[in-house]
Enzyme design. Structure first.
Site, short mmCIF file in Angstrom:
data_model
loop_
_atom_site.label_atom_id
_atom_site.label_comp_id
_atom_site.label_asym_id
_atom_site.label_seq_id
_atom_site.Cartn_x
_atom_site.Cartn_y
_atom_site.Cartn_z
N ASP A 54 0.85 -1.19 0.00
CA ASP A 54 0.00 0.00 0.00
C ASP A 54 0.88 1.23 0.00
OD1 ASP A 54 -1.86 -1.97 0.31
OD2 ASP A 54 -2.83 -1.10 2.08
N ASP A 92 -15.26 -3.49 -1.16
CA ASP A 92 -14.88 -3.18 0.21
C ASP A 92 -16.15 -2.95 1.00
OD1 ASP A 92 -12.26 -3.16 -0.77
OD2 ASP A 92 -12.38 -1.04 -1.25
#
Length: 245
Positions: free
Chosen positions: A8, A129
């Protein structure tokens, strides 16, 4: 089941967030490319890249790092975060990534995602998500009224490469994945399902292996040493994973 270490990126660094909260950031490396090389040395067969700045700003922000990671590792990579237009998709593919993860734009304009899946078959990954079963978008900053399972079913007959399902409440918390939700999605949606969020122990990996999943993304537990990538990979029957051809 393909194991994908997560990288990330925010501000040019390798970071992790707790439950998608940009205010709860931990920096694990100053150089995402160097981090990618570490995972290669430990046996990674593919990588999951996330452009956190891109997800928040609505446009890719780490293209140079993505290009360098692909070049340095030679591994197939999938990229998500801020990819909202076909130009963004083409740019990401030019950086060498194999798969493009679409999330926010998918909820806003499903017909566009169907068009992209048709134009780039088996290249587009739907990033779902969820928080309490509802889809979250815009870098997890907004929660919709759409059910993650219903949305997955809506996209199920399109030529997508896979669905990445992340339970935000589990992500970065090292408290175990939402096995029940993942198992239900794998049973009810005829697309490869990739788990993300909460994988902390080898037992977590074993439980996910029983769910007939296509892949598993692992982040914080690798960075903090709770899991060793080599040990995780040792659980996967050969040949490891589904590949990202």
């Amino acid at each position: 089941m393909l194991i994908l270490p997560a990288i990330d990126m925010r501000g040019g660094k390798c970071v992790r967030l707790r439950q998608g909260d940009y205010k709860q950031e931990t920096v694990y490396g100053e150089d995402p490319v160097a981090m990618a090389r570490i995972w290669v040395k430990q046996g990674a067969k593919a990588l999951h890249l996330v452009d956190l700045d891109g997800a928040k700003e609505g446009k890719p922000a780490h293209g140079d790092f993505v290009r360098r990671i692909v070049s340095a590792t030679g591994l197939p990579c999938q990229l998500g975060g801020g990819i909202r237009t076909e130009d963004d998709i083409q740019a990401a593919l030019s950086w060498g990534v194999r798969r493009i993860v679409l999330g926010t734009r998918a909820l806003q304009d499903p017909s566009w995602v169907r068009q992209m899946a048709t134009s780039y078959p088996k290249t587009i990954v739907l990033g779902l998500d969820a928080h309490d079963g509802k889809v979250a978008t815009h870098g997890w900053l907004q929660v919709s009224e759409s059910s993650a399972l219903d949305m997955a079913r809506e996209f199920a007959n399109w030529p997508l490469a896979a669905i990445v399902f992340t339970d935000i409440s589990k992500d970065g918390m090292m408290a175990g994945p939402n096995v029940e939700a993942l198992k239900e999605m794998a049973e009810k949606v005829p697309l490869p399902i990739i788990a993300s969020g909460g994988v902390t122990t080898l037992d977590d990996v074993r439980r996910l292996l029983e769910c007939n999943l296509a892949g598993c993304i692992i982040g914080r537990s690798l960075y903090e040493g709770r899991l060793q990538l080599r040990n995780v990979l040792s659980l996967i029957p050969a040949p490891a994973g589904v590949g990202m051809e």
